[in-house]
Design an enzyme around this catalytic site. Structure first.
Site, PDB file in Angstrom:
ATOM      1  N   TYR A  38      -3.286  -1.149   9.637  1.00  0.00           N
ATOM      2  CA  TYR A  38      -3.481  -2.268   8.615  1.00  0.00           C
ATOM      3  C   TYR A  38      -1.558  -1.308   7.693  1.00  0.00           C
ATOM      4  O   TYR A  38      -1.175  -2.407   7.217  1.00  0.00           O
ATOM      5  CB  TYR A  38      -4.369  -1.330   7.425  1.00  0.00           C
ATOM      6  CG  TYR A  38      -4.594  -1.152   6.083  1.00  0.00           C
ATOM      7  CD1 TYR A  38      -5.124  -2.858   5.760  1.00  0.00           C
ATOM      8  CD2 TYR A  38      -3.681  -0.629   5.611  1.00  0.00           C
ATOM      9  CE1 TYR A  38      -4.853  -3.178   4.155  1.00  0.00           C
ATOM     10  CE2 TYR A  38      -3.971  -1.062   4.260  1.00  0.00           C
ATOM     11  CZ  TYR A  38      -4.078  -2.204   3.371  1.00  0.00           C
ATOM     12  OH  TYR A  38      -4.917  -2.191   2.332  1.00  0.00           O
ATOM     13  N   SER A  82       0.384  -1.211   0.457  1.00  0.00           N
ATOM     14  CA  SER A  82      -0.077   0.076   0.038  1.00  0.00           C
ATOM     15  C   SER A  82       0.607   1.701   0.296  1.00  0.00           C
ATOM     16  O   SER A  82       2.216   1.133   0.979  1.00  0.00           O
ATOM     17  CB  SER A  82      -0.859  -0.039   1.090  1.00  0.00           C
ATOM     18  OG  SER A  82      -1.226   1.395   1.031  1.00  0.00           O
TER      19      SER A  82
END
Length: 254
Positions: A159, A146
Site C-alpha cells: 500500500y 499516507s
C-alpha cells in the site's frame, strides 16, 4: 449559477475523508462532483449535505480501478458541467478514492499487488490524464497519500509503495502543468478513525491507543482534521503552494 462558482471533483467523495472534504469545500462555496464506487445512497446523502451547506453537487459512479472506463467518465463529467453549471471546465481535482490493504511482504500475492496498483496508482494516473483537458487553467490537483510513506508500519508495504508513487506523480504534475497555472500537491493523512481498512483504527482500542501514544498531539486523527485542511489548501490563500507533500498526522512517529 454564478459564473464565479468553483467546482471540484472529489473521488471517493461519498464516505470517509472524501465526504468530509466535499462538505468542507461546500462550506467555502465550492460545488462538487462526488464520485462513488457502489453505494449511491451514501453519495446522494453527501450531495444533500453539500446543498444544505449552500453549495451545489451531483454524484457520479466511478470505479477508479477500471481504467478502461475513465474516458467514459470524462464524457459524463463534460455533460454534467454543461447541464448543471453551463461550464466546460472544473477547477479542482482531489484524487482521494482508494482501497486499503494489509499484508506482510511474505504474504502479499501477485493478485493482491495488481489490485492495489490498479486502484491506488494506475487509476489515479489515468483518471487524471483523462480529466486534464477539462481542468481549468489556474486549477489545482490534490492527491491523497499516507503518512506510511514516511514512517513504516509492518503489513502496509505494498500500500505504501503505491502512495510513494503518487507523491512522485504529484511533483511531475506540478512541473508539467505549471505552464497552465495548475498546481499539484500531496496531502498525507496519518492514521484516521474512519471505516477505512475495516475500521482498523477506529474500532480497535489497542491500535487506537498505540497510535495515540506515538502521536505528538496524543490522539488519532478524525476526518474533520483532514477535510477542512484540503479545503483550505484549495483556497486562494494557498495559491502559491505547489509540488509539496503536506502531512496531516498530528505529529505521528516523530
Amino acid at each position: 449559477m454564478p459564473e464565479s462558482s468553483r467546482i471540484a471533483i472529489v473521488t471517493g467523495g461519498s464516505r470517509g475523508l472524501g465526504r468530509n472534504t466535499v462538505i468542507a469545500l461546500a462550506r467555502t462555496g465550492v460545488d462538487s462532483i462526488v464520485t462513488y464506487h457502489s453505494n449511491k445512497d451514501e453519495a446522494d446523502a453527501t450531495v444533500r449535505e453539500v446543498e444544505a451547506a449552500g453549495a451545489n453537487g451531483i454524484a457520479l459512479q466511478l470505479d477508479v480501478g477500471q481504467t478502461g472506463r475513465v474516458g467514459d467518465f470524462a464524457d459524463e463529467v463534460k455533460r454534467a458541467l454543461a447541464d448543471r453549471w453551463n461550464r466546460d471546465r472544473f477547477d479542482f481535482l482531489v484524487n482521494n478514492a482508494g482501497t486499503s490493504h494489509f499484508g506482510k511482504i511474505g504474504d502479499v500475492t501477485e493478485a493482491d499487488f495488481d489490485d492495489i496498483v490498479a486502484v491506488q496508482l494506475k487509476g489515479a494516473f489515468f483518471l487524471t490524464q483523462a480529466l486534464l483537458p477539462l481542468i481549468a487553467d489556474g486549477g489545482r490537483i490534490v492527491n491523497v497519500s499516507s503518512g506510511l510513506t514516511r514512517f513504516s508500519t509492518p503489513g502496509f508495504a505494498a500500500y505504501a509503495m503505491m502512495k510513494g508513487g503518487i507523491e512522485v506523480f504529484t511533483r511531475y504534475l506540478a512541473k508539467e502543468l505549471g505552464s497552465r497555472g495548475i498546481s499539484a500537491n500531496t496531502v498525507a493523512p496519518g492514521a484516521i478513525a474512519t471505516d477505512f481498512a475495516g475500521g482498523m483504527v477506529r474500532d480497535n482500542p489497542q491500535m487506537n491507543k498505540m497510535i495515540a501514544d506515538t502521536t505528538a498531539l496524543g490522539r488519532v486523527g478524525v476526518a474533520d482534521d483532514v477535510g477542512p485542511m484540503i479545503a483550505a489548501l484549495l483556497g486562494d490563500a494557498n495559491r502559491w503552494v505547489n509540488a509539496q507533500r503536506i502531512e496531516v498526522s498530528g505529529g505521528a512517529s516523530l
